[in-house]
Write a protein that holds these residues in place. Structure first.
Motif, mmCIF file in Angstrom:
data_model
loop_
_atom_site.group_PDB
_atom_site.id
_atom_site.type_symbol
_atom_site.label_atom_id
_atom_site.label_comp_id
_atom_site.label_asym_id
_atom_site.label_seq_id
_atom_site.Cartn_x
_atom_site.Cartn_y
_atom_site.Cartn_z
ATOM 1 N N TYR A 148 0.714 -1.163 0.091
ATOM 2 C CA TYR A 148 0.127 0.152 0.086
ATOM 3 C C TYR A 148 0.899 1.345 -0.019
ATOM 4 O O TYR A 148 0.413 2.416 -0.106
ATOM 5 N N GLY A 149 2.038 1.185 0.338
ATOM 6 C CA GLY A 149 2.860 2.326 0.558
ATOM 7 C C GLY A 149 2.969 3.204 -1.082
ATOM 8 O O GLY A 149 3.219 4.339 -0.935
ATOM 9 N N SER A 150 3.148 2.458 -2.143
ATOM 10 C CA SER A 150 3.530 2.886 -3.419
ATOM 11 C C SER A 150 2.154 3.381 -4.147
ATOM 12 O O SER A 150 2.144 4.076 -5.157
ATOM 13 N N GLY A 151 0.995 2.833 -3.590
ATOM 14 C CA GLY A 151 -0.284 3.425 -4.040
ATOM 15 C C GLY A 151 -0.794 2.373 -5.208
ATOM 16 O O GLY A 151 -1.790 2.538 -5.605
ATOM 17 N N GLN A 152 -0.189 1.316 -5.270
ATOM 18 C CA GLN A 152 -0.533 0.252 -6.394
ATOM 19 C C GLN A 152 -1.700 -0.547 -5.880
ATOM 20 O O GLN A 152 -2.663 -0.691 -6.623
ATOM 21 N N PHE A 153 -1.911 -0.663 -4.547
ATOM 22 C CA PHE A 153 -3.279 -1.357 -3.957
ATOM 23 C C PHE A 153 -3.708 -0.310 -2.897
ATOM 24 O O PHE A 153 -3.089 0.381 -2.386
ATOM 25 N N LYS A 154 -4.803 -0.537 -2.784
ATOM 26 C CA LYS A 154 -5.391 0.085 -1.541
ATOM 27 C C LYS A 154 -6.024 -0.712 -0.530
ATOM 28 O O LYS A 154 -7.087 -1.523 -0.787
ATOM 29 N N GLU A 155 -5.976 -0.390 0.684
ATOM 30 C CA GLU A 155 -6.526 -1.034 1.856
ATOM 31 C C GLU A 155 -7.814 -0.793 1.791
ATOM 32 O O GLU A 155 -8.277 0.314 1.587
ATOM 33 N N ASN A 156 -8.751 -1.963 2.307
ATOM 34 C CA ASN A 156 -10.142 -1.524 2.359
ATOM 35 C C ASN A 156 -10.572 -2.024 3.729
ATOM 36 O O ASN A 156 -10.602 -3.005 4.195
ATOM 37 N N PRO A 157 -11.183 -0.970 4.395
ATOM 38 C CA PRO A 157 -11.434 -0.958 5.767
ATOM 39 C C PRO A 157 -12.629 -2.117 6.003
ATOM 40 O O PRO A 157 -12.782 -2.597 6.987
ATOM 41 N N GLN A 158 -13.422 -2.277 5.045
ATOM 42 C CA GLN A 158 -14.542 -3.243 5.079
ATOM 43 C C GLN A 158 -14.103 -4.503 4.414
ATOM 44 O O GLN A 158 -14.972 -5.419 3.916
ATOM 45 N N PHE A 159 -12.892 -4.861 4.211
ATOM 46 C CA PHE A 159 -12.361 -5.970 3.700
ATOM 47 C C PHE A 159 -13.288 -7.479 4.348
ATOM 48 O O PHE A 159 -13.595 -7.331 5.664
ATOM 49 N N SER A 160 -13.675 -8.272 3.601
ATOM 50 C CA SER A 160 -14.498 -9.384 3.942
ATOM 51 C C SER A 160 -14.027 -10.392 3.087
ATOM 52 O O SER A 160 -13.847 -10.557 2.046
ATOM 53 N N TRP A 161 -13.870 -11.664 3.926
ATOM 54 C CA TRP A 161 -13.228 -12.780 3.156
ATOM 55 C C TRP A 161 -14.472 -13.361 2.308
ATOM 56 O O TRP A 161 -14.272 -14.180 1.294
ATOM 57 N N ASN A 162 -15.555 -12.959 2.594
ATOM 58 C CA ASN A 162 -16.915 -13.637 1.825
ATOM 59 C C ASN A 162 -16.741 -12.973 0.266
ATOM 60 O O ASN A 162 -17.183 -13.766 -0.752
ATOM 61 N N LYS A 163 -15.994 -12.074 0.179
ATOM 62 C CA LYS A 163 -15.605 -11.319 -1.092
ATOM 63 C C LYS A 163 -14.736 -12.078 -1.980
ATOM 64 O O LYS A 163 -14.390 -11.644 -3.051
ATOM 65 N N VAL A 164 -13.872 -12.705 -1.349
ATOM 66 C CA VAL A 164 -12.775 -13.607 -2.278
ATOM 67 C C VAL A 164 -13.400 -14.773 -3.093
ATOM 68 O O VAL A 164 -14.108 -15.635 -2.449
ATOM 69 N N THR A 165 -13.215 -14.818 -4.167
ATOM 70 C CA THR A 165 -13.509 -15.716 -5.174
ATOM 71 C C THR A 165 -13.248 -17.242 -4.763
ATOM 72 O O THR A 165 -12.019 -17.354 -4.224
ATOM 73 N N GLU A 166 -13.887 -18.098 -5.417
ATOM 74 C CA GLU A 166 -13.703 -19.505 -5.055
ATOM 75 C C GLU A 166 -12.118 -19.718 -5.588
ATOM 76 O O GLU A 166 -11.182 -20.523 -5.118
ATOM 77 N N LYS A 167 -11.935 -19.300 -6.812
ATOM 78 C CA LYS A 167 -10.629 -19.319 -7.596
ATOM 79 C C LYS A 167 -9.524 -18.724 -6.774
ATOM 80 O O LYS A 167 -8.443 -19.414 -6.672
ATOM 81 N N HIS A 168 -9.887 -17.531 -6.503
ATOM 82 C CA HIS A 168 -8.646 -16.874 -5.852
ATOM 83 C C HIS A 168 -8.406 -17.439 -4.529
ATOM 84 O O HIS A 168 -7.373 -17.537 -4.176
ATOM 85 N N ARG A 169 -9.447 -18.025 -3.721
ATOM 86 C CA ARG A 169 -9.397 -18.645 -2.494
ATOM 87 C C ARG A 169 -8.288 -20.077 -2.482
ATOM 88 O O ARG A 169 -7.691 -20.235 -1.677
ATOM 89 N N SER A 170 -8.741 -20.511 -3.679
ATOM 90 C CA SER A 170 -7.927 -22.072 -3.818
ATOM 91 C C SER A 170 -6.374 -21.570 -4.229
ATOM 92 O O SER A 170 -5.783 -22.148 -3.672
ATOM 93 N N LEU A 171 -6.182 -20.419 -4.684
ATOM 94 C CA LEU A 171 -5.070 -19.974 -4.987
ATOM 95 C C LEU A 171 -4.340 -19.680 -3.822
ATOM 96 O O LEU A 171 -3.128 -19.814 -3.497
ATOM 97 N N LEU A 172 -4.990 -18.961 -2.964
ATOM 98 C CA LEU A 172 -4.496 -18.405 -1.596
ATOM 99 C C LEU A 172 -4.019 -19.820 -0.744
ATOM 100 O O LEU A 172 -3.113 -19.642 0.081
ATOM 101 N N ASN A 173 -4.899 -20.729 -0.801
ATOM 102 C CA ASN A 173 -4.622 -21.904 0.240
ATOM 103 C C ASN A 173 -3.433 -22.607 -0.480
ATOM 104 O O ASN A 173 -2.718 -22.902 0.312
ATOM 105 N N PHE A 174 -3.284 -22.745 -1.551
ATOM 106 C CA PHE A 174 -2.069 -23.483 -2.165
ATOM 107 C C PHE A 174 -0.938 -22.611 -1.726
ATOM 108 O O PHE A 174 0.195 -23.030 -1.350
ATOM 109 N N LEU A 175 -0.778 -21.142 -1.958
ATOM 110 C CA LEU A 175 0.410 -20.266 -1.709
ATOM 111 C C LEU A 175 0.615 -20.252 -0.089
ATOM 112 O O LEU A 175 1.656 -20.442 0.067
ATOM 113 N N ASN A 176 -0.566 -20.320 0.598
ATOM 114 C CA ASN A 176 -0.210 -20.055 2.100
ATOM 115 C C ASN A 176 0.329 -21.684 2.641
ATOM 116 O O ASN A 176 0.991 -21.640 3.446
ATOM 117 N N ASP A 177 -0.122 -22.682 1.935
ATOM 118 C CA ASP A 177 0.531 -23.893 2.389
ATOM 119 C C ASP A 177 1.891 -24.025 2.180
ATOM 120 O O ASP A 177 2.755 -24.853 2.790
#
Length: 325
Positions: A254-283
């Protein structure tokens, strides 16, 4: 090449990056030595790898502005070409800056080096810089203590995509981020390495990254280590505005402005595809985070759904019995 036989040391290194990372690193190193042997004069050298010189500078000595002070007094420095030790094939540093320093028996001295260096840039836009620690393994005994601090503007943290080993402490003061490491009784086996991945990879969207990692459109890219997995996991989260708790991750995305923090972030908004990717990378990450299941897959909702089904069946059963009566 640095080779000290009879000295134990307290080594303190302060690495500061006052301008954009990788374009010019200013390094300030202080090493505290004590002579436990007889009076002697040592040639103390500070090594650099091949990245110190540009391709067109191979015929002339590199000039990183290297300066040495002993107890606050500037001393002469001589540039020498490093010589490969046949018994240490993985340690080869072609550039060495040396000084002759006298020690009386039992004497303590503080030796400070300052210099500028640019790191290595490849043709794909990838960059890396390493602070050399491995030569300390050649010293007698262990290094009693090593403190390393890296300071850089938060806006430039986007270039420090992978740091190994990870900093033990991260602090933010105003617009600056300071990363720090403290190592005790060290016999170093590795350097501290800072990397930025090649440009095309760093610009991939979560969908493109999914196809490269888990999909069918692979082009040879692979998540090759835990540091890379952790970076891309966090990068996917940053596209959703994930509220990173650590100042390093917050500044990185967030320091360079490329992305913006969302105070209302919710895991429910993360798509199924991206959640699968996140789980793989997290593991495959060293520092894992908790990624909750989608609400419709959570045990609470599954249990509640099952209970509701049982309740409905029970009601229907009693209604049928009452009707038959």
């Amino acid at each position: 090449m640095l080779f000290i036989i009879s000295y134990r040391t307290h080594r303190r290194a302060y690495v500061s990056v006052p301008i954009k990372a990788f374009s010019a690193w200013h390094v300030d190193v202080t090493l505290n030595f004590q002579n436990f042997g007889p009076d002697t004069v040592l040639q103390i050298g500070f090594p650099f790898d091949q990245s110190l010189a540009e391709a067109d500078e191979e015929e002339s000595p590199p000039d990183p502005g290297f300066v040495t002070y002993v107890d606050g007094t500037k001393v002469p420095v001589v540039y020498k070409k490093g010589i490969q030790n046949p018994d240490l094939k993985d340690l080869h540093y072609p550039h060495v800056f040396t000084s002759e320093i006298a020690f009386k028996s039992g004497e303590k001295k503080s030796i400070r080096h300052t210099y500028n260096v640019g790191g290595t840039v490849d043709s794909m836009g990838g960059m890396d810089f390493r602070y050399i620690l491995k030569t300390g393994a050649l010293w007698k005994g262990v290094i009693e203590r090593v403190d390393v601090f890296l300071s850089t503007p938060a806006r430039d943290m986007a270039d420090l995509q992978c740091i190994s080993p990870a900093p033990q402490k991260v602090e933010r003061k105003g617009n600056d981020i300071t990363l720090s490491w403290t190592m005790l009784n060290l016999k170093p086996e590795a350097d501290i390495v800072f990397q930025r991945f090649f440009t095309e990879l760093s610009r991939m969207s979560p969908d493109q990254l999914f196809e490269e990692v888990l999909g069918n459109n692979k082009s040879g890219f692979s998540v090759s280590n835990a540091c890379m997995s952790e970076y891309f996991r966090n990068r996917v989260l940053a596209t959703y505005g994930y509220p990173f708790a650590g100042p390093y991750e917050h500044a990185l995305f967030y320091g360079s402005g490329q992305f913006k923090e969302n105070p209302q972030f919710s895991w429910n908004k993360v798509t199924e595809k991206h959640r699968s990717l996140l789980n793989f990378l997290n593991d495959n990450s060293k520092q894992r985070i908790t990624i909750p299941k989608p609400w419709y897959r959570s045990n609470v909702y599954i249990g509640a759904g099952a209970a509701l089904v049982v309740l409905l069946l029970t009601v229907l059963f009693w209604l049928r019995r009452n009707k038959q009566k």
